[in-house]
Design a protein around this motif. Structure first.
Motif, PDB file in Angstrom:
ATOM      1  N   ALA A  87       0.844  -1.195   0.000  1.00 65.09           N
ATOM      2  CA  ALA A  87       0.000   0.000   0.000  1.00 65.09           C
ATOM      3  C   ALA A  87       0.877   1.242   0.000  1.00 65.09           C
ATOM      4  O   ALA A  87       1.881   1.314   0.712  1.00 65.09           O
ATOM      5  CB  ALA A  87      -0.923   0.006   1.216  1.00 65.09           C
ATOM      6  N   LEU A  88       0.487   2.218  -0.819  1.00 60.83           N
ATOM      7  CA  LEU A  88       1.232   3.475  -0.953  1.00 60.83           C
ATOM      8  C   LEU A  88       0.260   4.637  -0.839  1.00 60.83           C
ATOM      9  O   LEU A  88      -0.796   4.637  -1.475  1.00 60.83           O
ATOM     10  CB  LEU A  88       1.949   3.517  -2.305  1.00 60.83           C
ATOM     11  CG  LEU A  88       2.720   4.801  -2.645  1.00 60.83           C
ATOM     12  CD1 LEU A  88       3.906   4.986  -1.707  1.00 60.83           C
ATOM     13  CD2 LEU A  88       3.191   4.764  -4.102  1.00 60.83           C
ATOM     14  N   ILE A  89       0.628   5.633  -0.031  1.00 62.88           N
ATOM     15  CA  ILE A  89      -0.227   6.800   0.186  1.00 62.88           C
ATOM     16  C   ILE A  89       0.462   8.054  -0.340  1.00 62.88           C
ATOM     17  O   ILE A  89       1.619   8.327  -0.021  1.00 62.88           O
ATOM     18  CB  ILE A  89      -0.532   7.007   1.684  1.00 62.88           C
ATOM     19  CG1 ILE A  89      -1.218   5.785   2.282  1.00 62.88           C
ATOM     20  CG2 ILE A  89      -1.395   8.252   1.891  1.00 62.88           C
ATOM     21  CD1 ILE A  89      -1.375   5.862   3.796  1.00 62.88           C
ATOM     22  N   SER A  90      -0.274   8.822  -1.127  1.00 69.27           N
ATOM     23  CA  SER A  90       0.126  10.181  -1.492  1.00 69.27           C
ATOM     24  C   SER A  90      -0.844  11.128  -0.805  1.00 69.27           C
ATOM     25  O   SER A  90      -2.056  10.936  -0.884  1.00 69.27           O
ATOM     26  CB  SER A  90       0.056  10.372  -3.014  1.00 69.27           C
ATOM     27  OG  SER A  90       0.023  11.749  -3.350  1.00 69.27           O
ATOM     28  N   SER A  91      -0.318  12.135  -0.126  1.00 68.95           N
ATOM     29  CA  SER A  91      -1.201  13.066   0.575  1.00 68.95           C
ATOM     30  C   SER A  91      -0.702  14.496   0.439  1.00 68.95           C
ATOM     31  O   SER A  91       0.484  14.767   0.609  1.00 68.95           O
ATOM     32  CB  SER A  91      -1.295  12.708   2.061  1.00 68.95           C
ATOM     33  OG  SER A  91      -2.090  13.664   2.754  1.00 68.95           O
ATOM     34  N   VAL A  92      -1.638  15.398   0.124  1.00 72.88           N
ATOM     35  CA  VAL A  92      -1.331  16.829   0.131  1.00 72.88           C
ATOM     36  C   VAL A  92      -2.077  17.518   1.274  1.00 72.88           C
ATOM     37  O   VAL A  92      -2.189  18.741   1.299  1.00 72.88           O
ATOM     38  CB  VAL A  92      -1.675  17.485  -1.228  1.00 72.88           C
ATOM     39  CG1 VAL A  92      -0.808  16.906  -2.333  1.00 72.88           C
ATOM     40  CG2 VAL A  92      -3.156  17.327  -1.569  1.00 72.88           C
ATOM     41  N   VAL A  93      -2.574  16.697   2.217  1.00 70.43           N
ATOM     42  CA  VAL A  93      -3.291  17.220   3.385  1.00 70.43           C
ATOM     43  C   VAL A  93      -2.625  16.636   4.634  1.00 70.43           C
ATOM     44  O   VAL A  93      -3.062  15.604   5.165  1.00 70.43           O
ATOM     45  CB  VAL A  93      -4.791  16.854   3.347  1.00 70.43           C
ATOM     46  CG1 VAL A  93      -5.551  17.597   4.446  1.00 70.43           C
ATOM     47  CG2 VAL A  93      -5.399  17.158   1.986  1.00 70.43           C
ATOM     48  N   PRO A  94      -1.550  17.255   5.121  1.00 71.78           N
ATOM     49  CA  PRO A  94      -0.780  16.683   6.234  1.00 71.78           C
ATOM     50  C   PRO A  94      -1.597  16.403   7.491  1.00 71.78           C
ATOM     51  O   PRO A  94      -1.290  15.460   8.230  1.00 71.78           O
ATOM     52  CB  PRO A  94       0.285  17.759   6.501  1.00 71.78           C
ATOM     53  CG  PRO A  94       0.412  18.502   5.211  1.00 71.78           C
ATOM     54  CD  PRO A  94      -0.950  18.507   4.608  1.00 71.78           C
ATOM     55  N   SER A  95      -2.640  17.189   7.738  1.00 67.92           N
ATOM     56  CA  SER A  95      -3.425  16.993   8.957  1.00 67.92           C
ATOM     57  C   SER A  95      -4.229  15.695   8.929  1.00 67.92           C
ATOM     58  O   SER A  95      -4.629  15.182   9.983  1.00 67.92           O
ATOM     59  CB  SER A  95      -4.382  18.177   9.162  1.00 67.92           C
ATOM     60  OG  SER A  95      -5.304  18.272   8.083  1.00 67.92           O
TER      61      SER A  95
END
Length: 255
Positions: A60-68
């Protein structure tokens, strides 16, 4: 099975990939009171509704532009999977086949888009991503990200106009037939949608001029099909480009 997760400013998208196909693409609003158990309960329910079976993703790989939001999503998936999913970070970019500019600042979704573009075209590619923000990312034939342009997305522009004015309504994003409206709704649609058509055309034209005509243009994002007058300007329209890029990165990690 691979699981890739794109945590965006508006939605979180979960993509399940196996046997050369997307088994399911699940979407849910980003901004809600997430907890680790809440993530587990939601994803179990959605997986059951899509008949994904009992086999859990092996990577599983996560990309996030919402650090919170990232820690809750990562903890929830770890609780469900039995291992901690990988989070896209600058250190990971060093292993990719592209050269990332300002790794500490750039959105991981744009990195995923660039990976997809370079893998599939091996030429100068401008990726136009119609999301919460409208982004233009240029990747050259050698895989170097040369630059990015960011503007408010279509929905963001409509919501901003609605929230900052007393008498203008929030309107549906539908391409108007005429350049000028005859009532408030069609006037806003004409101004924003035809205005964005002009913006995208101008950006493509400028980048193409910089590259002396040697440029492929691909469009992605949930709103990529709305601006129909732009269809002939794109070599490809694919709403799953970010997920595809994350898949390529995940498969590289697996190897």
């Amino acid at each position: 099975m691979l699981l890739v997760v794109d945590v965006g400013n508006t939605d979180i998208v979960f993509g399940f990939y196996e046997d050369q196909t997307w088994k399911a693409v699940l979407r849910t609003p980003t901004h809600q009171p997430w907890s680790a158990n809440g993530v587990v309960n939601w994803i179990k329910k959605e997986c059951a509704s899509k008949d994904l079976g009992d086999t859990l993703p092996s990577l599983a790989l996560i990309s996030s532009v919402v650090p919170s939001i990232s820690p809750q999503i990562q903890r929830g998936l770890a609780l469900w999977l039995g291992y901690s999913p990988t989070l896209m970070r600058p250190k990971l970019y060093e292993t990719l086949a592209i050269q990332v500019i300002v790794p500490e600042e750039i959105g991981s979704d744009l990195v995923a888009n660039a990976v997809y573009a370079h893998e599939n075209y091996k030429s100068n590619v401008l990726i136009v991503d119609f999301g919460t923000a409208l982004t233009f990312t240029l990747v050259n034939a050698e895989g170097k990200m040369e630059g990015v342009s960011i503007a408010p997305g279509l929905k963001t522009a409509v919501k901003s106009l609605f929230s900052q004015t007393a008498q203008l309504p929030e309107v549906p994003l539908e391409m108007p037939e005429f350049n000028l409206g005859t009532d408030t709704v069609s006037a806003i649609q004409a101004g924003i949608l035809w205005g964005y058509v002009g913006m995208v055309k101008e950006m493509i034209s400028r980048v193409k001029e910089d590259k002396k005509g040697d440029l492929k243009v691909v469009a992605t994002g949930g709103l990529s099909s709305i601006l129909t007058p732009l269809a002939s300007y794109f070599d490809e329209v694919n709403k799953l480009i970010t997920l595809e890029g994350l898949r390529l990165i995940a498969e590289r990690l697996k190897a």
